[in-house]
Design an enzyme around this catalytic site. Sequence first.
Site, PDB file in Angstrom:
ATOM      1  N   HIS A 156      21.738  27.930  -6.750  1.00  0.00           N
ATOM      2  CA  HIS A 156      20.753  28.976  -7.045  1.00  0.00           C
ATOM      3  C   HIS A 156      21.335  29.780  -8.212  1.00  0.00           C
ATOM      4  O   HIS A 156      22.553  29.914  -8.328  1.00  0.00           O
ATOM      5  CB  HIS A 156      20.626  29.850  -5.794  1.00  0.00           C
ATOM      6  CG  HIS A 156      19.548  30.886  -5.855  1.00  0.00           C
ATOM      7  ND1 HIS A 156      19.668  32.058  -6.555  1.00  0.00           N
ATOM      8  CD2 HIS A 156      18.321  30.938  -5.266  1.00  0.00           C
ATOM      9  CE1 HIS A 156      18.574  32.785  -6.389  1.00  0.00           C
ATOM     10  NE2 HIS A 156      17.740  32.123  -5.619  1.00  0.00           N
ATOM     11  N   ASP A 161      28.161  29.803  -0.693  1.00  0.00           N
ATOM     12  CA  ASP A 161      26.859  30.467  -0.615  1.00  0.00           C
ATOM     13  C   ASP A 161      26.111  29.838   0.562  1.00  0.00           C
ATOM     14  O   ASP A 161      25.637  28.705   0.485  1.00  0.00           O
ATOM     15  CB  ASP A 161      26.123  30.237  -1.940  1.00  0.00           C
ATOM     16  CG  ASP A 161      24.682  30.737  -1.913  1.00  0.00           C
ATOM     17  OD1 ASP A 161      24.216  31.171  -0.840  1.00  0.00           O
ATOM     18  OD2 ASP A 161      24.032  30.680  -2.967  1.00  0.00           O
ATOM     19  N   GLN A 169      21.171  29.535   2.500  1.00  0.00           N
ATOM     20  CA  GLN A 169      20.194  28.609   3.069  1.00  0.00           C
ATOM     21  C   GLN A 169      20.648  27.943   4.367  1.00  0.00           C
ATOM     22  O   GLN A 169      19.881  27.185   4.951  1.00  0.00           O
ATOM     23  CB  GLN A 169      19.836  27.517   2.053  1.00  0.00           C
ATOM     24  CG  GLN A 169      18.924  27.986   0.958  1.00  0.00           C
ATOM     25  CD  GLN A 169      17.580  28.519   1.456  1.00  0.00           C
ATOM     26  OE1 GLN A 169      17.062  28.089   2.472  1.00  0.00           O
ATOM     27  NE2 GLN A 169      17.023  29.471   0.734  1.00  0.00           N
ATOM     28  N   LYS A 183      16.800  36.300   5.260  1.00  0.00           N
ATOM     29  CA  LYS A 183      16.525  34.880   5.508  1.00  0.00           C
ATOM     30  C   LYS A 183      16.859  34.476   6.950  1.00  0.00           C
ATOM     31  O   LYS A 183      16.732  33.320   7.319  1.00  0.00           O
ATOM     32  CB  LYS A 183      17.296  34.001   4.521  1.00  0.00           C
ATOM     33  CG  LYS A 183      16.804  34.159   3.066  1.00  0.00           C
ATOM     34  CD  LYS A 183      17.457  33.157   2.160  1.00  0.00           C
ATOM     35  CE  LYS A 183      17.414  33.535   0.698  1.00  0.00           C
ATOM     36  NZ  LYS A 183      16.115  33.311   0.062  1.00  0.00           N
ATOM     37  N   CYS A 188      14.586  29.201  -8.828  1.00  0.00           N
ATOM     38  CA  CYS A 188      15.827  29.823  -9.325  1.00  0.00           C
ATOM     39  C   CYS A 188      16.962  28.807  -9.390  1.00  0.00           C
ATOM     40  O   CYS A 188      18.115  29.139  -9.055  1.00  0.00           O
ATOM     41  CB  CYS A 188      16.239  31.029  -8.481  1.00  0.00           C
ATOM     42  SG  CYS A 188      14.980  32.299  -8.403  1.00  0.00           S
TER      43      CYS A 188
HETATM   44  C1  LIG Z   1      21.014  29.300  -1.914  1.00  0.00           C
HETATM   45  C2  LIG Z   1      20.651  30.698  -2.286  1.00  0.00           C
HETATM   46  N1  LIG Z   1      21.574  31.498  -2.811  1.00  0.00           N
HETATM   47  C3  LIG Z   1      21.304  32.759  -3.137  1.00  0.00           C
HETATM   48  C4  LIG Z   1      20.057  33.286  -2.984  1.00  0.00           C
HETATM   49  C5  LIG Z   1      19.784  34.705  -3.390  1.00  0.00           C
HETATM   50  O1  LIG Z   1      19.394  35.467  -2.294  1.00  0.00           O
HETATM   51  P1  LIG Z   1      18.820  36.946  -2.497  1.00  0.00           P
HETATM   52  O2  LIG Z   1      17.725  36.837  -3.509  1.00  0.00           O
HETATM   53  O3  LIG Z   1      18.326  37.326  -1.145  1.00  0.00           O
HETATM   54  O4  LIG Z   1      19.933  37.799  -2.987  1.00  0.00           O
HETATM   55  C6  LIG Z   1      19.041  32.496  -2.455  1.00  0.00           C
HETATM   56  C7  LIG Z   1      17.671  33.001  -2.310  1.00  0.00           C
HETATM   57  O5  LIG Z   1      16.717  32.252  -2.241  1.00  0.00           O
HETATM   58  C8  LIG Z   1      19.353  31.155  -2.075  1.00  0.00           C
HETATM   59  O6  LIG Z   1      18.431  30.365  -1.535  1.00  0.00           O
END
Ligand SMILES: Cc1ncc(COP(=O)(O)O)c(C=O)c1O
Length: 404
Positions: free
Chosen positions: A118, A195, A198, A221, A363
């Site tokens: 992401h 990270d 997900q 999430k 993203c």
């Molecule tokens: C894999 C992953 N990393 C980071 C993020 C960023 O999360 P946030 O926008 O809640 O900060 C997301 C959001 O969709 C994500 O799916």
Amino acid sequence: MKNNRSDFPIFSHSISRKPLYYCDNASTTHKPQQMLDALYAFYATYNSNVHRGVHAFGETTTEHYEHARTSVANFINADSSEIIFTSGCTESINAVATSWGRTVLRPGDEVVVSQLEHHSNFLPWQQLIHTNGIVLRSIPVLPDGTLDMAVAHSLITSKTKLLAITHVSNAIGTHVDLMPLITQAHAVGARVLVDVAQSIAHQRIDVQALDADFLAFSGHKLCGPTGIGVLFIKKELHEVMPPYKYGGGMVFEVGQVDATWLQAPQKFEAGTPPIAQAIGLGAAITYLLEHINFDELQQYEARLCARLIDGLHELQGVRILGPLDALKKNGHLVSFVLDRIHAHDVAAYLGQRNIVVRAGHHCAQPLAQALGYDASVRASFYFYNTIEDVDALLEALRELIQAI
Ligand SMILES: Cc1ncc(COP(=O)(O)O)c(C=O)c1O
């Protein structure tokens, strides 16, 4: 698996009183009444700031806020002092890049990410090219959306100072086989950030088993509120990392030109923190632990993915992205592209039928470029989804394709 839909007020308040087919859980999940009650109780019955007032309200709030921290720590098998509350996964990763990255990394040091990331686990490291002169390496994806593990192993060398990697791709659902990469990164003396934005809502995560140095996710999430994120920082790194923001609530002593800091986590939580949101996240975690069997959950979501993948195979002109066999076993999302209809048009058409999916590059533009699409439609599931959601989605797609 019990879908617990009756705990979620949104399903009885759906737009125009039509059934809501919500398949956008990778973006954000819905909120159970139990979590909403915790938010309400905070604002209605003991609202005040944390760590400051010596009055009873302040003490109650601090107790609830710190209790939420303990719940998060227990949830991922960490120590409470290792849990920093942020505004979200994005801030958590930026915090590591700003505090640890800018302090520790030198010109020529290498940070390894992957093409699955992401943007929030890519751009903060990309910025360090300009501020610190680092070299950013990216593990490529194969055409089936899995990582090229042979190249991955060749990219992690003695120059690597950090492996910053996603656990599960938000765009195509790939699960990364973390352990071989983490083991190799540690063997060359690198730190590891995972990270888990997900994966945290769909499977149990144990930071000690993973041996991650940093771990990041967002509360919204996993049935929690927006505006709350978690950053796990392994204790041994607390000293070397300076604060990444400055203000009230984090100082030991302030002089005219310098100051000293409290211990972590306060050191990293300047200003009034997201109190209600942290309490809400604690309540969401309690809810999940009381109501959800995570082993069953993964199998259930994978069955929904399998039904969707099989149904999509029967439609004309659909390209399904990602490692399909694996998604049928452990996935919670399916991403696809229609030959003749742009993803945004597909999502808009589905939206008119109260079928909520996400369309775009999610993203993750480097991934879209590598796999050769500009936008995909993504359906993502959680325990409250049902087979009817999948079938409604497939039926609408069938009609759309026939109409074109
Ligand atoms: C894999 C992953 N990393 C980071 C993020 C960023 O999360 P946030 O926008 O809640 O900060 C997301 C959001 O969709 C994500 O799916």
